[in-house]
Design an enzyme around this catalytic site. Structure first.
Site, PDB file in Angstrom:
ATOM      1  CD  GLU A  68       4.449   7.612  -4.295  1.00  0.00           C
ATOM      2  OE1 GLU A  68       4.518   6.775  -3.384  1.00  0.00           O
ATOM      3  OE2 GLU A  68       4.461   7.323  -5.508  1.00  0.00           O
ATOM      4  CG  PHE A 124      -4.358   1.371  -6.261  1.00  0.00           C
ATOM      5  CD1 PHE A 124      -5.021   2.244  -7.114  1.00  0.00           C
ATOM      6  CD2 PHE A 124      -3.447   1.904  -5.352  1.00  0.00           C
ATOM      7  CE1 PHE A 124      -4.790   3.615  -7.050  1.00  0.00           C
ATOM      8  CE2 PHE A 124      -3.210   3.264  -5.289  1.00  0.00           C
ATOM      9  CZ  PHE A 124      -3.889   4.117  -6.136  1.00  0.00           C
ATOM     10  CD  GLU A 170      -5.240  -5.229  -0.707  1.00  0.00           C
ATOM     11  OE1 GLU A 170      -4.492  -5.333  -1.701  1.00  0.00           O
ATOM     12  OE2 GLU A 170      -4.806  -5.030   0.449  1.00  0.00           O
ATOM     13  NE  ARG A 171      -5.895   0.533  -1.850  1.00  0.00           N
ATOM     14  CZ  ARG A 171      -5.916   0.009  -0.647  1.00  0.00           C
ATOM     15  NH1 ARG A 171      -6.935  -0.727  -0.269  1.00  0.00           N
ATOM     16  NH2 ARG A 171      -4.927   0.204   0.202  1.00  0.00           N
ATOM     17  CB  CYS A 213       5.018   4.730 -10.209  1.00  0.00           C
ATOM     18  SG  CYS A 213       5.273   4.000 -11.821  1.00  0.00           S
ATOM     19  CE  LYS A 221      -1.517  -9.209  -2.708  1.00  0.00           C
ATOM     20  NZ  LYS A 221      -2.449  -8.040  -2.713  1.00  0.00           N
TER      21      LYS A 221
HETATM   22  P1  NAD Z   1       1.006  -0.715  -1.699  1.00  0.00           P
HETATM   23  O1  NAD Z   1       2.449  -0.775  -1.375  1.00  0.00           O
HETATM   24  O2  NAD Z   1       0.067  -0.289  -0.633  1.00  0.00           O
HETATM   25  O3  NAD Z   1       0.479  -2.155  -2.195  1.00  0.00           O
HETATM   26  C1  NAD Z   1       1.167  -2.885  -3.174  1.00  0.00           C
HETATM   27  C2  NAD Z   1       0.923  -4.364  -2.941  1.00  0.00           C
HETATM   28  O4  NAD Z   1       1.454  -4.743  -1.679  1.00  0.00           O
HETATM   29  C3  NAD Z   1      -0.543  -4.746  -2.923  1.00  0.00           C
HETATM   30  O5  NAD Z   1      -0.707  -5.967  -3.612  1.00  0.00           O
HETATM   31  C4  NAD Z   1      -0.865  -4.876  -1.440  1.00  0.00           C
HETATM   32  O6  NAD Z   1      -1.860  -5.841  -1.183  1.00  0.00           O
HETATM   33  C5  NAD Z   1       0.456  -5.299  -0.838  1.00  0.00           C
HETATM   34  N1  NAD Z   1       0.667  -4.768   0.515  1.00  0.00           N
HETATM   35  C6  NAD Z   1       0.224  -3.584   1.008  1.00  0.00           C
HETATM   36  N2  NAD Z   1       0.654  -3.421   2.279  1.00  0.00           N
HETATM   37  C7  NAD Z   1       1.373  -4.507   2.588  1.00  0.00           C
HETATM   38  C8  NAD Z   1       2.096  -4.904   3.760  1.00  0.00           C
HETATM   39  N3  NAD Z   1       2.128  -4.155   4.860  1.00  0.00           N
HETATM   40  N4  NAD Z   1       2.741  -6.093   3.730  1.00  0.00           N
HETATM   41  C9  NAD Z   1       2.714  -6.857   2.634  1.00  0.00           C
HETATM   42  N5  NAD Z   1       2.056  -6.537   1.492  1.00  0.00           N
HETATM   43  C10 NAD Z   1       1.397  -5.362   1.462  1.00  0.00           C
HETATM   44  O7  NAD Z   1       0.862   0.222  -2.999  1.00  0.00           O
HETATM   45  P2  NAD Z   1      -0.468   0.734  -3.702  1.00  0.00           P
HETATM   46  O8  NAD Z   1      -1.113   1.766  -2.846  1.00  0.00           O
HETATM   47  O9  NAD Z   1      -1.288  -0.407  -4.172  1.00  0.00           O
HETATM   48  O10 NAD Z   1       0.158   1.417  -4.997  1.00  0.00           O
HETATM   49  C11 NAD Z   1       0.671   2.721  -5.019  1.00  0.00           C
HETATM   50  C12 NAD Z   1       2.167   2.739  -4.801  1.00  0.00           C
HETATM   51  O11 NAD Z   1       2.820   1.945  -5.788  1.00  0.00           O
HETATM   52  C13 NAD Z   1       2.773   4.129  -4.962  1.00  0.00           C
HETATM   53  O12 NAD Z   1       3.736   4.307  -3.967  1.00  0.00           O
HETATM   54  C14 NAD Z   1       3.409   4.090  -6.337  1.00  0.00           C
HETATM   55  O13 NAD Z   1       4.484   4.997  -6.534  1.00  0.00           O
HETATM   56  C15 NAD Z   1       3.882   2.686  -6.383  1.00  0.00           C
HETATM   57  N6  NAD Z   1       4.108   2.247  -7.749  1.00  0.00           N
HETATM   58  C16 NAD Z   1       5.405   2.158  -8.166  1.00  0.00           C
HETATM   59  C17 NAD Z   1       5.665   1.790  -9.464  1.00  0.00           C
HETATM   60  C18 NAD Z   1       7.074   1.693  -9.954  1.00  0.00           C
HETATM   61  O14 NAD Z   1       7.264   1.244 -11.073  1.00  0.00           O
HETATM   62  N7  NAD Z   1       8.077   2.071  -9.192  1.00  0.00           N
HETATM   63  C19 NAD Z   1       4.605   1.494 -10.347  1.00  0.00           C
HETATM   64  C20 NAD Z   1       3.305   1.580  -9.876  1.00  0.00           C
HETATM   65  C21 NAD Z   1       3.068   1.964  -8.557  1.00  0.00           C
END
Ligand code: NAD
Length: 516
Positions: free
Chosen positions: A400, A167, A194-195, A299, A191
């Site tokens: 985190e 998100f 969804e937020r 991140c 994909k």
């Molecule tokens: P998230 O892991 O909750 O969601 C990421 C994606 O995965 C979304 O599209 C979501 O729909 C999907 N998803 C969520 N739960 C799932 C599950 N159980 N099974 C399958 N798919 C699932 O992350 P978020 O809250 O959207 O984003 C924040 C996180 O992303 C933080 O941990 C941040 O550090 C990380 N991030 C990392 C980077 C990087 O470059 N390393 C960059 C941006 C964000």
């Protein structure tokens, strides 16, 4: 096609209000698909629902992948010149619509519009990098490796590739992926989170306007059900994922088990070391921006400042003054420097972690827990928070937080600070503030982290380098965008060729061939 839905208004008069539904983009058109499941999209600044988002079923994903599979046959044969023309046209459209895209991001994510414009800018830089695809895909050629024999290599696209994104950067992170994937001749299924799903549909429209054939870029809105369908689909050749570590690990395990190429970028806990010889005010200015920009939902946000030796007290004093002065408000208010966090659940989680910091012995020197933004009382706001005297065993250090919370840890020496960073499971980004070249060099060589800043707090590499962390911040072999992005989305062919004279004797041998 479903385009809006009723929402019961809370509050005095009650009543209903109609809000839009954000749907999929499949085969060059908006579609609500077969699924009837939907999720809520909030406006974090007001705390109100502002849209529904359609949540794809396995069948919807199959429809998108089938469209991408069909489109691949033609797109992979389109000349580099034609692909480049479309990329340039797309770049112009994103550039011209930066403000519109930034406002859509701000309304669903909460970040301030100027920050969202910065996000679009960083995404544009990847599109610009991808515009150079004819140069990036140049192969190697070795003439006369053996008598009458030449050897050359070139790279081909993989097929249908998918991007699953978080998100916190609804435009930039997908743009780390699809411009390069598509430029390389693949077709793409995104994909998004969804937020904040609206950015993806704007992007899809601009691709179509730029002349990209239907099916080359598709969007399926959804949650775990859509993700699992992509992970298991036999026609998806590769997955790029960015999100939290637990999901990244899962994506990597399940995706590679299904025979796919996977790069899965995870979470982070980024430390900045401040040495006594640093400009303390300079360091504090940058740390405050890096910790509280985008409400800490980056991140590459700095969430732990490691004060070495006697830098500590002066640093905490300066950080506190600057953190307390950050202007928090709606992302749409040009005076705001920091917006709300993404959801009420995120707000409660962050508050709970600050509570645990206080319980476990941290000293809360700036406390954002009770911040109320006038006129936005129901918004998901929390103010900048600085916690001093944080120790590695505390929850606030181990988790985190992904919110506007900066922990200050004290260390006696640079080596102790480096060891602290290396003991952490994450390895995304880190920074040092110092005027000593010797300390900086020791740091850059000693830390087990992928992206390092020297007097630069958020060392995000430019598009022509690759982005990625180490340890639990990345699962897979290749970083994202830049040269490693091109490599991820293509595979090599190496050709050994001979064009003999018709009458030439064959000289075929039963021994393993060697050069002559
Ligand atoms: P998230 O892991 O909750 O969601 C990421 C994606 O995965 C979304 O599209 C979501 O729909 C999907 N998803 C969520 N739960 C799932 C599950 N159980 N099974 C399958 N798919 C699932 O992350 P978020 O809250 O959207 O984003 C924040 C996180 O992303 C933080 O941990 C941040 O550090 C990380 N991030 C990392 C980077 C990087 O470059 N390393 C960059 C941006 C964000």
């Amino acid at each position: 096609m479903r385009s809006e839905g009723a929402v019961a208004e809370a509050g005095s008069g009650g009543g209903t209000r109609f809000v839009k539904t954000v749907a999929h983009w499949i085969d060059g058109t908006v579609t609500s698909g077969a699924s009837t499941r939907r999720g809520t999209v909030w406006n974090p600044a007001t705390g109100e629902q502002q849209a529904w988002v359609t949540l794809a079923s396995e069948q919807d994903v199959a429809t998108a992948v089938a469209s991408a599979r069909r489109a691949f046959e033609a797109w992979s044969q389109v000349s580099l010149s034609q692909r480049t023309k479309i990329l340039f046209a797309f770049r112009e459209l994103v550039n011209a619509n930066t403000r519109r895209l930034a406002e859509a991001i701000s309304d669903e994510h909460g970040k301030v519009v100027a920050d969202a414009e910065g996000e679009v800018q960083r995404g544009l830089e990847v599109i610009e990098f991808a515009c150079g695809i004819p140069t990036l895909l140049k192969g190697d050629y070795s003439d006369q490796v053996s008598t009458g024999v030449d050897l050359f290599s070139f790279r081909e696209p993989l097929g249908v590739v998918a991007g699953i994104t978080p998100f916190n950067f609804p435009a930039m992170v997908p743009m780390w992926m699809f411009p390069i994937a598509i430029a390389c001749g693949n077709t793409f299924v995104l994909k998004p989170s969804e937020r904040d799903p609206s950015a993806s549909l704007l992007i899809a429209q601009w691709w179509a306007e730029a002349g990209l054939p239907a099916g080359v870029f598709n969007v399926v809105q959804g949650d775990k059900e859509a993700v699992d369908a992509l992970l298991d689909h036999p026609d998806v050749a590769a997955i790029s994922f960015v999100g939290s570590t637990s999901v990244a690990r899962y994506i990597h395990t399940r995706g590679t088990a299904a025979g796919k190429r996977v790069q899965a970028l995870g979470g982070a806990k980024n430390h900045a070391i401040v040495l006594p010889d640093a400009g303390i005010d300079f360091a504090a200015d940058h740390l405050v921006a890096a910790a509280f920009g985008s409400a800490g939902e980056r991140c590459m946000a700095i969430s732990a400042a490691v004060a070495v030796g006697d830098a500590g007290d002066a640093l905490v004093e300066s950080l506190s003054r600057k953190a307390a002065a950050v202007r928090v408000g709606s992302g749409r208010d040009p005076a705001s420097e920091m917006g709300p966090v993404v959801t009420k659940e995120a707000l409660q989680r962050i508050r709970g972690l600050i509570d645990s910091g206080a319980r476990q012995g941290g000293r809360i020197v700036v406390d954002g827990r009770n911040l109320v933004v006038k006129g936005h009382e129901k918004g998901f706001f929390i103010g900048p928070t600085v916690i001093d005297a944080v120790r590695p065993e505390m929850e606030v250090y181990r988790e985190e937080i992904f919110g506007p919370v900066l922990s200050v840890v004290r260390a006696r020496t640079v080596d102790e600070a480096i060891n602290l960073i290396n003991a952490n499971p994450y390895g995304n980004g880190t920074a040092i503030f110092t005027s000593s070249g010797e300390s900086a060099r020791r740091f850059q060589r000693g830390v087990k982290v992928g992206m390092i800043g020297i007097n630069v707090p958020i060392p995000v590499p430019l598009a022509y380098y690759s982005f990625g962390g180490w340890k639990d911040s990345l699962f897979g072999d290749q970083h994202i965008h830049g040269p490693e992005g091109v490599s991820f989305y293509t595979r090599a062919k190496v050709v050994t060729s001979r064009w003999p004279h018709v009458e030439q004797a064959s000289q075929a041998s039963y021994h393993f061939p060697t050069s002559k």
